[in-house]
Design a protein around this motif. Structure first.
Motif, PDB file in Angstrom:
ATOM      1  N   PRO A 111       0.807  -1.232   0.000  1.00  0.00           N
ATOM      2  CA  PRO A 111       0.000   0.000   0.000  1.00  0.00           C
ATOM      3  C   PRO A 111       0.836   1.277   0.000  1.00  0.00           C
ATOM      4  O   PRO A 111       0.436   2.277  -0.595  1.00  0.00           O
ATOM      5  N   ILE A 112       2.007   1.258   0.646  1.00  0.00           N
ATOM      6  CA  ILE A 112       2.869   2.444   0.625  1.00  0.00           C
ATOM      7  C   ILE A 112       3.362   2.707  -0.798  1.00  0.00           C
ATOM      8  O   ILE A 112       3.374   3.853  -1.272  1.00  0.00           O
ATOM      9  N   LEU A 115       0.510   4.160  -2.778  1.00  0.00           N
ATOM     10  CA  LEU A 115       0.252   5.558  -2.416  1.00  0.00           C
ATOM     11  C   LEU A 115       1.287   6.472  -3.068  1.00  0.00           C
ATOM     12  O   LEU A 115       0.948   7.544  -3.568  1.00  0.00           O
ATOM     13  N   ARG A 116       2.543   6.049  -3.059  1.00  0.00           N
ATOM     14  CA  ARG A 116       3.590   6.846  -3.686  1.00  0.00           C
ATOM     15  C   ARG A 116       3.338   6.982  -5.193  1.00  0.00           C
ATOM     16  O   ARG A 116       3.617   8.023  -5.786  1.00  0.00           O
ATOM     17  N   ILE A 124       6.529  10.182   3.176  1.00  0.00           N
ATOM     18  CA  ILE A 124       6.024   9.185   4.120  1.00  0.00           C
ATOM     19  C   ILE A 124       7.052   8.924   5.208  1.00  0.00           C
ATOM     20  O   ILE A 124       8.232   8.703   4.921  1.00  0.00           O
ATOM     21  N   THR A 288      -6.981   7.863   1.457  1.00  0.00           N
ATOM     22  CA  THR A 288      -6.601   6.998   0.343  1.00  0.00           C
ATOM     23  C   THR A 288      -5.731   5.849   0.831  1.00  0.00           C
ATOM     24  O   THR A 288      -5.924   4.687   0.450  1.00  0.00           O
ATOM     25  N   PHE A 289      -4.775   6.163   1.691  1.00  0.00           N
ATOM     26  CA  PHE A 289      -3.892   5.123   2.209  1.00  0.00           C
ATOM     27  C   PHE A 289      -4.680   4.093   3.020  1.00  0.00           C
ATOM     28  O   PHE A 289      -4.438   2.885   2.910  1.00  0.00           O
TER      29      PHE A 289
END
Length: 315
Positions: A111-112, A115-116, A124, A288-289
């Motif tokens: 997920p990170i 998101l990026r 982050i 969103t995250f």
């Protein structure tokens, strides 16, 4: 009255009225904090703290009410800053995530990364700690979002939502006698040296409860907070490992020398929860995250949960 005075009072309470530690945390001097708190008390006309000499001993009754207002004021100031950042910087800003080691290592990378990809201007910061430390980082505004299995739902100041379910697995060297047993029993595990999480982490309480209910005393040879550490010591022959299932299923090719067996039939299932500080303004990329963490979470659900009473929200 000013915000510095409010922060000094709030941090002093968080540091168990230890002004030396409060000064260190806020990068200022102890006399400066003492003076600011006294000036605030003079302006309000009430004592916030009972003192013994220069030491703070406890919070007074009117001080308890002052603290409630201070919490609201500082929370709303933080919200104002977030709103300003949301509309002035649009798609940029900083996302601070607090999580336990297992979540950070096995759940958050995907997920990170996504998101990026969606928000390349967002910076982050990832903090790791115990579930209680995750909660503390949320409460102190050090983190925007937290993820852990234990403790988060115990804090009234947090809004928590179930994120996903998971179970433990038994990890063994390929040549271990139990490697050929399809469903090892608690009695068989109790007869072996075990390597598992520290009691504060990753559902360890359920493991202990399962043995206790059968009146068995497990031989815990080593406790750790990191799944990879547990697997390393399993490889060394120190004992049988009990880890979270995601620690084995995420990158199974790296664990080809180990045998692992589902243990939900022994220890039940666990619920990882996502948490936010109650009353916090959640920027768009925070929502969103959260949605990327689980298909059980949606922007609308989170916004509704942030408006309900109680310390956690069930789907």
């Amino acid at each position: 009255m000013n915000l510095h005075q409010f922060r000094f009072v709030q941090e002093a309470v968080r540091r168990n009225l230890n002004l030396t530690e409060t000064a260190k945390a806020l990068f200022t001097s102890q006399p400066g904090i003492s003076k600011a708190i006294l000036e605030l008390e003079e302006e309000l006309g009430v004592d916030i703290f009972v003192r013994h000499g220069k030491r703070l001993k406890r919070v007074t009754e009117p001080g308890q009410e002052v603290l409630k207002s201070v919490e609201i004021i500082l929370r709303e100031v933080a919200n104002l800053k977030r709103i300003g950042e949301e509309f002035s910087k649009q798609d940029s800003g900083r996302l601070s995530i607090a999580a336990t080691h297992t979540q950070a290592r096995y759940i958050l990378p995907t997920p990170i990364a996504e998101l990026r990809r969606r928000h390349p201007k967002v910076q982050i910061t990832l903090h790791q700690g115990t579930p209680d430390q995750v909660a503390a980082m949320l409460l102190s505004d050090q983190a925007d979002i937290g993820l852990a299995t234990e403790s988060l739902a115990d804090y009234d100041e947090l809004v928590t939502l179930p994120c996903y379910e998971w179970s433990h697995v038994i990890v063994l060297p390929a040549g271990h006698p139990l490697a050929s047993v399809e469903r090892p029993s608690l009695e068989q595990l109790a007869a072996e040296p075990l390597i598992s999480y520290h009691p504060a982490f990753a559902g360890r309480k359920r493991v202990d409860q399962a043995f206790a209910q059968r009146q068995l005393k497990p031989n815990v040879a080593l406790e750790a907070i990191d799944s990879d550490v547990i697997k390393t010591y399993v490889r060394s022959g120190l004992g049988i490992g009990i880890v979270a299932e995601m620690a084995m299923s995420a990158e199974g090719s790296q664990d080809a020398d180990l045998v692992w067996k589902p243990a939900g039939y022994l220890f039940g299932s666990n619920t990882a929860r996502v948490a936010f500080r109650r009353g916090a303004y959640l920027r768009s990329f925070v929502l969103t995250f959260a949605e990327l963490l689980s298909d059980r979470l949606s922007r609308g659900l989170i916004e509704r949960a942030m408006g309900v009473q109680g310390n956690h929200y069930e789907l």
